[in-house]
Each structure stands twice: as structure tokens, then as C-alpha cells.
Motif scaffolding. Structure first.
Motif, PDB file in Angstrom:
ATOM      1  N   ALA A 154      -9.027  11.358  -0.355  1.00  8.96           N
ATOM      2  CA  ALA A 154      -7.908  11.627   0.504  1.00  8.96           C
ATOM      3  C   ALA A 154      -6.671  10.771   0.345  1.00  8.96           C
ATOM      4  O   ALA A 154      -5.708  10.993   0.632  1.00  8.96           O
ATOM      5  N   ALA A 155      -7.257   9.344   0.153  1.00  7.07           N
ATOM      6  CA  ALA A 155      -6.189   8.298   0.362  1.00  7.07           C
ATOM      7  C   ALA A 155      -5.232   8.416  -1.132  1.00  7.07           C
ATOM      8  O   ALA A 155      -4.060   8.117  -1.007  1.00  7.07           O
ATOM      9  N   PHE A 156      -5.933   8.626  -2.321  1.00  6.17           N
ATOM     10  CA  PHE A 156      -5.374   8.824  -3.514  1.00  6.17           C
ATOM     11  C   PHE A 156      -4.245  10.048  -3.329  1.00  6.17           C
ATOM     12  O   PHE A 156      -3.078   9.882  -3.872  1.00  6.17           O
ATOM     13  N   ASN A 157      -4.665  10.988  -2.762  1.00  9.37           N
ATOM     14  CA  ASN A 157      -3.711  12.211  -2.484  1.00  9.37           C
ATOM     15  C   ASN A 157      -2.488  11.832  -1.845  1.00  9.37           C
ATOM     16  O   ASN A 157      -1.464  12.361  -1.963  1.00  9.37           O
ATOM     17  N   ALA A 158      -2.785  11.134  -0.527  1.00 12.06           N
ATOM     18  CA  ALA A 158      -1.598  10.679   0.225  1.00 12.06           C
ATOM     19  C   ALA A 158      -0.914   9.677  -0.194  1.00 12.06           C
ATOM     20  O   ALA A 158       0.213   9.408   0.108  1.00 12.06           O
ATOM     21  N   SER A 159      -1.290   9.122  -1.310  1.00  7.07           N
ATOM     22  CA  SER A 159      -0.486   7.985  -1.803  1.00  7.07           C
ATOM     23  C   SER A 159       0.757   8.670  -2.795  1.00  7.07           C
ATOM     24  O   SER A 159       1.871   7.742  -3.333  1.00  7.07           O
ATOM     25  N   SER A 218      -4.267  21.111  -0.516  1.00  7.02           N
ATOM     26  CA  SER A 218      -3.170  20.576   0.144  1.00  7.02           C
ATOM     27  C   SER A 218      -1.902  20.573  -0.322  1.00  7.02           C
ATOM     28  O   SER A 218      -0.797  20.480   0.545  1.00  7.02           O
ATOM     29  N   ARG A 219      -1.705  20.917  -1.686  1.00  9.10           N
ATOM     30  CA  ARG A 219      -0.143  20.955  -1.982  1.00  9.10           C
ATOM     31  C   ARG A 219       0.198  22.263  -2.717  1.00  9.10           C
ATOM     32  O   ARG A 219       1.134  22.533  -3.196  1.00  9.10           O
ATOM     33  N   GLU A 220      -0.732  23.351  -2.508  1.00 10.76           N
ATOM     34  CA  GLU A 220      -0.776  24.702  -2.943  1.00 10.76           C
ATOM     35  C   GLU A 220      -0.289  24.882  -4.241  1.00 10.76           C
ATOM     36  O   GLU A 220       0.887  25.467  -4.781  1.00 10.76           O
ATOM     37  N   SER A 221      -0.782  24.010  -5.162  1.00 11.64           N
ATOM     38  CA  SER A 221      -0.380  24.038  -6.690  1.00 11.64           C
ATOM     39  C   SER A 221      -1.504  24.584  -7.403  1.00 11.64           C
ATOM     40  O   SER A 221      -2.637  24.646  -7.165  1.00 11.64           O
ATOM     41  N   ASN A 222      -1.118  24.816  -8.812  1.00 15.92           N
ATOM     42  CA  ASN A 222      -1.982  25.082  -9.911  1.00 15.92           C
ATOM     43  C   ASN A 222      -2.610  23.951 -10.252  1.00 15.92           C
ATOM     44  O   ASN A 222      -1.808  23.002 -10.695  1.00 15.92           O
ATOM     45  N   VAL A 223      -3.995  23.836 -10.643  1.00 18.88           N
ATOM     46  CA  VAL A 223      -4.487  22.513 -11.184  1.00 18.88           C
ATOM     47  C   VAL A 223      -5.334  23.030 -12.301  1.00 18.88           C
ATOM     48  O   VAL A 223      -6.192  23.866 -12.361  1.00 18.88           O
ATOM     49  N   THR A 224      -5.316  22.220 -13.543  1.00 14.39           N
ATOM     50  CA  THR A 224      -5.915  22.270 -14.592  1.00 14.39           C
ATOM     51  C   THR A 224      -6.703  21.058 -14.653  1.00 14.39           C
ATOM     52  O   THR A 224      -6.195  19.911 -14.685  1.00 14.39           O
ATOM     53  N   SER A 225      -8.090  21.303 -14.801  1.00 24.84           N
ATOM     54  CA  SER A 225      -9.093  20.174 -15.001  1.00 24.84           C
ATOM     55  C   SER A 225      -9.757  20.139 -15.981  1.00 24.84           C
ATOM     56  O   SER A 225     -10.554  21.155 -16.322  1.00 24.84           O
ATOM     57  N   LEU A 226      -9.522  19.076 -16.500  1.00 20.37           N
ATOM     58  CA  LEU A 226     -10.056  18.697 -17.781  1.00 20.37           C
ATOM     59  C   LEU A 226     -11.487  17.760 -17.840  1.00 20.37           C
ATOM     60  O   LEU A 226     -11.445  16.784 -17.187  1.00 20.37           O
ATOM     61  N   GLU A 248       0.738  -1.001   0.157  1.00 22.35           N
ATOM     62  CA  GLU A 248      -0.116  -0.035  -0.030  1.00 22.35           C
ATOM     63  C   GLU A 248       0.933   1.157  -0.007  1.00 22.35           C
ATOM     64  O   GLU A 248       1.869   1.516   0.658  1.00 22.35           O
ATOM     65  N   SER A 249       0.514   2.058  -0.794  1.00 19.30           N
ATOM     66  CA  SER A 249       1.447   3.395  -1.015  1.00 19.30           C
ATOM     67  C   SER A 249       0.817   4.499  -0.128  1.00 19.30           C
ATOM     68  O   SER A 249      -0.259   4.737  -0.062  1.00 19.30           O
ATOM     69  N   HIS A 250       1.821   5.078   0.513  1.00 16.95           N
ATOM     70  CA  HIS A 250       1.476   6.233   1.535  1.00 16.95           C
ATOM     71  C   HIS A 250       2.656   6.819   1.750  1.00 16.95           C
ATOM     72  O   HIS A 250       3.466   6.673   2.570  1.00 16.95           O
ATOM     73  N   HIS A 251       2.828   8.086   1.069  1.00 23.42           N
ATOM     74  CA  HIS A 251       3.976   9.146   1.065  1.00 23.42           C
ATOM     75  C   HIS A 251       3.685  10.171   1.888  1.00 23.42           C
ATOM     76  O   HIS A 251       4.832  10.623   2.572  1.00 23.42           O
ATOM     77  N   ALA A 252       2.522  10.831   1.731  1.00 26.85           N
ATOM     78  CA  ALA A 252       2.517  12.116   2.184  1.00 26.85           C
ATOM     79  C   ALA A 252       1.593  12.290   3.258  1.00 26.85           C
ATOM     80  O   ALA A 252       0.355  11.756   3.171  1.00 26.85           O
ATOM     81  N   ASP A 253       1.852  13.039   4.131  1.00 27.42           N
ATOM     82  CA  ASP A 253       1.047  13.392   5.634  1.00 27.42           C
ATOM     83  C   ASP A 253       0.567  14.501   5.144  1.00 27.42           C
ATOM     84  O   ASP A 253       0.771  15.656   5.753  1.00 27.42           O
ATOM     85  N   LEU A 254      -0.812  14.614   4.207  1.00 21.67           N
ATOM     86  CA  LEU A 254      -1.130  15.786   3.750  1.00 21.67           C
ATOM     87  C   LEU A 254      -2.645  16.025   4.554  1.00 21.67           C
ATOM     88  O   LEU A 254      -3.460  15.249   4.125  1.00 21.67           O
TER      89      LEU A 254
END
Length: 407
Positions: free
Chosen positions: A114-119, A145-153, A89-95
Motif C-alpha cells: 500500500a505504501a509503495f503504491n501510494a509513493s 487502484s489505478r484501473e490499469s492493465n498489469v503484466t506480471s513476470l 518520504e515519497s507520498h504522491h497518490a491518495d489511492l
């Protein structure tokens, strides 16, 4: 569990060999059969299946591990087949993402997001592309959570409008693009992002993202791609088209029906849904028994989707409706009760076959996911395959995380 040094290619080849060897157990349509097709080759296995009730079969389908333990005595590699599907199970980020941002998102979907983001690793790009975004629920979490720019298609204009209004109201750095993921113009969006993500984008939609990511220029295209595949059967071709070099050498040929096998998961189906399925399937099988006798046929005759309210009118009404759909005239002396009983008996047969098919549901899904992963490795990505959440949250919990190898 497979050895830690077990490569993606070795895992794929082992699964490919096992699926080819056991093809009679999982390939084909159970509705076609009047008896278990392995009666002569695996008589003791069939005897055991004949002892099962609908309740015991349902319990076994819900627990592949228990089923594997029992069936191992006849299918001696059943346990190793299950082990080939185990990944970490992938878990990288404590976000932490404040539940305030879950407004409008169903609870199960919020947990998946939430789980996908934390992976994914915490520092992994400033410009994200959310593929097949819907209202941008995942993009919302990525932006916050990542203070990022997001483009949503997203294809549906109304969803784009709702998502953009929410983003602007809450000052999120999100830009919705209404467009067709299959259109050539979508390549530009992939070229312009650092990290492309797709959570449960269906069939050819997520495959298109992978192809665009491979086609992107190394200096301008995404350095990272993270995808959780879904709905493998939603493809434009009649049969599955392998992506990776190793999969193209496989002897397996997969129909759209075969590709539905990984999706036949019931962990989220309530009793009401199961009861309705029982009624509809027994009606279809009962009518099929009737038409086979009328036509002197041994082939299953599919009928179109039915309004569920018609099922409440009983088996006889269903038969007259189905006959009309297929241009048939039913005999006036038809014994509907007898054919309904045949349908119920055939439902039990189908469930026996579906129970055995359960053993191959995850292996086939892993085969498909590894084909995608190996396609990316063929084209200059370092790839990891893992799960991002527990099966109880979503059976479609496999994750492909790929990072472009810098040259």
C-alpha cells in the motif's frame, strides 16, 4: 540534513569518500579477528566498546542515531555520514485500496504494498509491468487502484497459476507470464510497458530491470521505472560491478560479504530468533577456536549450514559434526566447556565490531542505491530517491523513481 540543492552525484561522492576513509570499520569479516582491529588507532573508542554488555550493544545497534551521538567524539564525521542518508518520504497518490484485496497477503507485506503504491504519482501509465511478481500481490493493487492493465513476470509456474486464477476470479486486468527475468525475452516485456515496477526484487534481478529499461527504445519502452532494491549480495559476479559512470571511478571494491552489510537489520527479529542466533554463532566461534589451536592457524574456518535441531544437542555434538564436515579428528581430551566459553567471549567481540558496522549499514546501502539512480540519469532519466515507508515497516524502504526525459 543535506542542503536541498545537494545533487545525487554530490551525495554519492560524499558517501564514497567517507566509506573509503572508514573502510577498516565496516569492511572485512568480524569472525576473522581475535581482538578489535582498531585497538592502536582508536584506543578510547575500543575502551568504550569494552565497557558495553550484549544488551547495551543490541540497544545501540537498533538505534543508529543514538550510536552516532556517542561515537561522534571519536569519529568526528559520524553525524554528517548519517545526514547524507536522509531523504524525503515519497507520498504522491491518495489511492485507497479496499482491504478486501489483501486476502492471502501477510499484514506487513500488505502495508508495504500500500505504501509503495501510494509513493507513485496517480496518473502514471496504463500498462504496468510487475517484475518478479510472485503471486502478483502488488500487481493486484495496481490493477484495482489505478484501473490499469498489469503484466506480471514470475519464474515459478505455481505462483503464476495461483496469481492468474485469483485475477480471473476477480475480473482483474492482469496477465501472468512465466519466465526468467534474466532471459533475453524479458526485454520485450519491458519494451511493451508504460511503467515498470519492482518491490524488493533481489540483487541482479532488479539491476536487470534497470538495464532493460535503459536499453528499451525511447518511443516504445517504459516512460517510468519504480524500484525498491533488496538483497544486494545476490549477484552473479564474484564482486560488485558498479553501474554508473561516477561509481565506476570509485576505489571501493565490494565483495558479496560487504554487500550483506545493509541487510543486517534486526528491527523485525524476535527474541527467539536472536536467542537461536546466539547459540549458533557461539558454537561456530567456539569450534573455530578449537580448530585454530589444532591447526596453529589464525584464519576463521567456515562450516556448512547446520540443521537447527543439532544445536539442541549441545556444543560437543556440534563440534563433532563440524569436524566431520571439515575432515578433522578431534583430540580425545578436548575441553569442550573451555572452547564454548571462548566462543561466547568471541561472540561479544563480534557484537562490538558489528555495532560499529551499524554506522555504515545505511551509508553503504545509500551508496548502492545512488549508483543505480545515477546509472539511470546517465541514460536519460530524471530520477528521485526517497523512502516509501517507515523503517519499522521494512528497513528496505528506499525507493528509486525514474521518469524518462522526453527528447
Amino acid at each position: 540534513m543535506p542542503h536541498p540543492s545537494f545533487s545525487l552525484t554530490e551525495r554519492f561522492l560524499a558517501l564514497d569518500s567517507a566509506l573509503e576513509r572508514h573502510r577498516p570499520f565496516w569492511q572485512g569479516m568480524p569472525f576473522d579477528f581475535a581482538d578489535l582491529p582498531w585497538r592502536n588507532t582508536y584506543p578510547e573508542l575500543c575502551d568504550w566498546l569494552d565497557e558495553q554488555t550484549l544488551a547495551s550493544l543490541a540497544s545501540l545497534k537498533a538505534s543508529p542515531e543514538q550510536l552516532t551521538t556517542i561515537v561522534q567524539q571519536w569519529l568526528h564525521d559520524a553525524e554528517s555520514l548519517l545526514e547524507l542518508c536522509h531523504v524525503k518520504e515519497s507520498h504522491h497518490a491518495d489511492l485507497y485500496c479496499d482491504p478486501h484485496w489483501s486476502t492471502g497477503i501477510p499484514g506487513r507485506k500488505w502495508s508495504q504494498i500500500a505504501a509503495f503504491n501510494a509513493s507513485m504519482p496517480k496518473a502514471n501509465g496504463k500498462h504496468w509491468l510487475e517484475w518478479c511478481a510472485g503471486k502478483g500481490y502488488l500487481g493486484r493493487v495496481l490493477s484495482v487502484s489505478r484501473e490499469s492493465n498489469v503484466t506480471s513476470l514470475e519464474w515459478q509456474e505455481a505462483l503464476c497459476r495461483d496469481g492468474q486464477q485469483y485475477a480471473e476470479k476477480h475480473d482483474l486486468s492482469m496477465q501472468f507470464v512465466q519466465g526468467d527475468a534474466f532471459a533475453a525475452e524479458s526485454q520485450r516485456l519491458v519494451d511493451d510497458c508504460d511503467h515498470a515496477v519492482a518491490l524488493h526484487a533481489c540483487g541482479d534481478l532488479h539491476v536487470t530491470l534497470l538495464k532493460h529499461s535503459v536499453a528499451a527504445e525511447h518511443l516504445s519502452g517504459p516512460s517510468t521505472v519504480t524500484v525498491s532494491p533488496c538483497c544486494y549480495h545476490l549477484i552473479q559476479d564474484k564482486r560488485y560491478q558498479p553501474l554508473s559512470t561516477v561509481a565506476k571511478s570509485s576505489n571501493l571494491s565490494l565483495s558479496k560479504h560487504d554487500l550483506k552489510l545493509p541487510l543486517q537489520e534486526t528491527v523485525t527479529a524476535g527474541q527467539t530468533v536472536q536467542n537461536k542466533r546466539y547459540v549458533e554463532v557461539t558454537f561456530r566461534l567456539g569450534f573455530d577456536s578449537l580448530q585454530r589451536e589444532m591447526a596453529g592457524s589464525t584464519a576463521y574456518l567456515p562450516v556448512p549450514n547446520v540443521q537447527k535441531s543439532l544445536l539442541n544437542e549441545g556444543f560437543e555434538a556440534f563440534c563433532y559434526w563440524a569436524a566431520e564436515q571439515k575432515g578433522l579428528v578431534l583430540p580425545s581430551d578436548t575441553d569442550f566447556a573451555a572452547y564454548q566459553a571462548l566462543g561466547e567471549a568471541r561472540f561479544l567481540l563480534v557484537e562490538k565490531m558489528e555495532t560499529l558496522r551499524t554506522l555504515f549499514r545505511r551509508p553503504l546501502e545509500m551508496w548502492l542505491v545512488l549508483d543505480r539512480a545515477l546509472y539511470l540519469t546517465d541514460n536519460g532519466f530524471d530520477v528521485d530517491v526517497s523512502t516509501f515507508c517507515e523503517r519499522a515497516l521494512t528497513p528496505r524502504n528506499l525507493l528509486i523513481h525514474a521518469t524518462r526525459i522526453q527528447r
